[in-house]
Scaffold this motif. Structure first.
Motif, PDB file in Angstrom:
ATOM      1  N   ASP A 143       0.602   0.886  -0.461  1.00 31.83           N
ATOM      2  CA  ASP A 143       1.320   1.452  -1.595  1.00 31.83           C
ATOM      3  C   ASP A 143       2.625   0.653  -1.707  1.00 31.83           C
ATOM      4  OD1 ASP A 143       2.952   2.892  -3.322  1.00 31.83           O
ATOM      5  OD2 ASP A 143       2.222   4.835  -2.624  1.00 31.83           O
ATOM      6  N   PRO A 144       2.827  -0.105  -2.809  1.00 33.08           N
ATOM      7  CA  PRO A 144       4.021  -0.955  -2.906  1.00 33.08           C
ATOM      8  C   PRO A 144       5.319  -0.179  -2.728  1.00 33.08           C
ATOM      9  CG  PRO A 144       2.520  -1.417  -4.720  1.00 33.08           C
ATOM     10  CD  PRO A 144       1.969  -0.217  -3.999  1.00 33.08           C
ATOM     11  N   ARG A 145       5.320   1.113  -3.136  1.00 27.29           N
ATOM     12  CA  ARG A 145       6.563   1.895  -3.013  1.00 27.29           C
ATOM     13  C   ARG A 145       6.943   2.071  -1.547  1.00 27.29           C
ATOM     14  NH1 ARG A 145       3.940   6.280  -6.839  1.00 27.29           N
ATOM     15  NH2 ARG A 145       2.353   5.731  -5.330  1.00 27.29           N
ATOM     16  N   ASP A 146       5.949   2.251  -0.656  1.00 27.90           N
ATOM     17  CA  ASP A 146       6.246   2.395   0.775  1.00 27.90           C
ATOM     18  C   ASP A 146       6.885   1.122   1.323  1.00 27.90           C
ATOM     19  OD1 ASP A 146       5.073   4.842   0.600  1.00 27.90           O
ATOM     20  OD2 ASP A 146       3.176   4.249   1.531  1.00 27.90           O
ATOM     21  N   VAL A 147       6.339  -0.018   0.901  1.00 29.31           N
ATOM     22  CA  VAL A 147       6.851  -1.305   1.387  1.00 29.31           C
ATOM     23  C   VAL A 147       8.272  -1.524   0.882  1.00 29.31           C
ATOM     24  CG1 VAL A 147       6.491  -3.805   1.310  1.00 29.31           C
ATOM     25  CG2 VAL A 147       4.515  -2.268   1.413  1.00 29.31           C
ATOM     26  N   GLU A 148       8.468  -1.274  -0.411  1.00 28.94           N
ATOM     27  CA  GLU A 148       9.778  -1.557  -0.998  1.00 28.94           C
ATOM     28  C   GLU A 148      10.842  -0.570  -0.498  1.00 28.94           C
ATOM     29  OE1 GLU A 148       7.981  -3.934  -4.851  1.00 28.94           O
ATOM     30  OE2 GLU A 148       8.518  -1.829  -5.093  1.00 28.94           O
ATOM     31  N   GLU A 149      10.441   0.669  -0.228  1.00 30.60           N
ATOM     32  CA  GLU A 149      11.415   1.623   0.327  1.00 30.60           C
ATOM     33  C   GLU A 149      11.838   1.233   1.738  1.00 30.60           C
ATOM     34  OE1 GLU A 149       9.776   5.558  -0.143  1.00 30.60           O
ATOM     35  OE2 GLU A 149       9.793   5.232  -2.322  1.00 30.60           O
ATOM     36  N   LEU A 150      10.852   0.819   2.540  1.00 35.81           N
ATOM     37  CA  LEU A 150      11.166   0.344   3.897  1.00 35.81           C
ATOM     38  C   LEU A 150      12.151  -0.830   3.817  1.00 35.81           C
ATOM     39  CD1 LEU A 150      10.675  -0.190   6.989  1.00 35.81           C
ATOM     40  CD2 LEU A 150       8.643  -1.445   6.332  1.00 35.81           C
ATOM     41  N   ALA A 151      11.864  -1.746   2.897  1.00 40.61           N
ATOM     42  CA  ALA A 151      12.725  -2.923   2.758  1.00 40.61           C
ATOM     43  C   ALA A 151      14.138  -2.516   2.333  1.00 40.61           C
ATOM     44  CB  ALA A 151      12.109  -3.886   1.752  1.00 40.61           C
ATOM     45  N   ARG A 152      14.211  -1.572   1.416  1.00 37.21           N
ATOM     46  CA  ARG A 152      15.532  -1.119   0.947  1.00 37.21           C
ATOM     47  C   ARG A 152      16.329  -0.497   2.094  1.00 37.21           C
ATOM     48  NH1 ARG A 152      13.679  -0.267  -4.115  1.00 37.21           N
ATOM     49  NH2 ARG A 152      12.606   1.650  -3.551  1.00 37.21           N
TER      50      ARG A 152
END
Ligand SMILES: Cc1ncc(COP(=O)(O)O)c(C=O)c1O
Length: 372
Positions: A143-152
């Motif tokens: 899920d791209p949102r999981d990846v991008e939230e982790l990165a943030r």
């Protein structure tokens, strides 16, 4: 050729595709009489089309996904002293690109489907961690949102290694659209394949795109000065012309692979573990590979070979066990799931150039050859 084709179920479809669409090779060859062999208008057109397909603003065609990854990391300013998180269970290029950029690959264990375990990634973050290479393994996506939230949360760049995933979507988000930049491969085993090596990086950031364009040709800037040490990683006009001719078929081919995958999934249920299963209903899998796992993988592979079905052990051993990465592995690295996948995974034929009978032959051979 016909005899070979009926006798053997091939792992990849590129030879059949080139035979069936020989007219394309001939049509594309006409570009060889043009003066621009490299980085021509055909390359610009391919960049534009793929950027549009993946919902990105910029695309930079290069000579491989391996180069696209290394160029992306350098364009983002990653280098000496930096750590980059990368899956332990993937093709070598996902991690060697990090080392090529001068940074340290930090290997992260995976989940049962081979995708990076994001909780392990989070636990591996240090003050030196600058980026995360997220691999869309086998054609699946997080899920791209999981990846991008982790990165943030950790202030990381995300580089999506989408070499295997062109055509996949997660909740409508296309592979190739995740993070600061995404990298595609057009190598002959991929479902959009060039007549040779080929790759592309995609981004929404104009500066990253500009630096990547410089890096692909010796670091040359718009004024013609060599401003940084770059590569010679251009795409040929012939490759771009061939790739453009194939774009219209991509969705149809993906549908065919999905039909094959569904037949395998139905047939193997309860008999053999499928690794490349759909992770959740929001994922539209690209089915670049169909992978099963067996404790007796080598016996199964031998049985399949005896019955005319090509298969291949996948990423065995896991990356941390290869000599090139020996200097990067922490003594307490916990990579048991990747190790296990590397010991058990077998890739089966899946492509748009299999017929129904061949799929039946693969299914029968797997069911007979699988222990238990
Ligand atoms: C996950 C992954 N990353 C990177 C690459 C490298 O792609 P290329 O062969 O275009 O350099 C591949 C290709 O096999 C791949 O599967």
């Amino acid at each position: 050729v016909a005899e070979e084709v009926t006798a053997l179920v091939p792992l990849y479809g590129n030879k059949r595709e080139n035979t069936l669409h020989a007219d394309r090779l001939v049509a594309a060859a006409s570009c060889l009489s043009a003066t621009e062999m490299l980085q021509s208008g055909a390359v610009d057109e391919l960049e534009e089309q793929l950027a549009k397909r993946c919902g990105r603003r910029y695309a930079v065609a290069v000579n491989s996904c391996t180069d696209a990854l290394a160029i992306t990391l350098r364009a983002l300013g990653i280098g000496t002293g930096d750590e980059v998180l990368v899956s332990d269970y993937t093709f070598v290029a996902s991690a060697s690109a990090v080392a090529r950029a001068g940074a340290r690959p930090v290997f992260v264990d995976v989940e049962a489907d081979g995708l990076m375990d994001l909780s392990r990634a989070e636990a591996a973050c240090t003050s030196r961690t600058r980026a995360l290479v997220i691999v869309d393994l086998l054609g699946a996506m997080h899920d791209p949102r999981d990846v991008e939230e982790l990165a943030r949360r950790h202030g990381l760049w995300v580089v999506e290694d989408a070499a295997q995933a062109l055509g996949a979507r997660y909740a409508g988000r296309p592979a190739g659209s995740v993070g600061e930049a995404s990298c595609l491969s057009f190598d002959p085993t991929k479902h959009l394949s060039a007549p040779g090596s080929g790759g592309m990086l995609l981004t929404d950031d104009p500066d990253t795109a500009e630096r990547a364009r410089m890096l692909r040709y010796h670091g040359r800037d718009k004024a013609g000065l060599y401003a940084m040490v770059g590569y010679n990683s251009q795409m040929s006009t012939f490759s771009a012309t061939m790739l453009l001719l194939k774009l219209d078929d991509l969705d149809r081919w993906q549908h065919t692979r999905m039909v094959v995958a569904q037949r395998y999934l139905d047939a193997f249920e309860g008999s053999i573990r499928v690794v490349s299963g759909s992770r959740d209903p929001a994922l539209e899998h690209a089915w670049q590979k169909f992978v099963v796992a067996s404790d007796e993988r080598d016996k199964l592979a031998a049985y399949l070979a005896d019955h005319g079905v090509q298969s291949r052990k996948l990423y065995s051993p896991a990356l941390h066990a290869h000599p090139v990465f020996a200097g990067y592995i922490a003594a307490d690295a916990a990579l048991s799931r990747a190790t296990r996948l590397a010991e058990t995974c077998l890739s089966l034929p899946i492509h748009a150039f299999l017929d129904d009978d061949e799929v039946t032959r693969v299914i029968e051979a797997v069911l007979r050859g699988a222990p238990g």
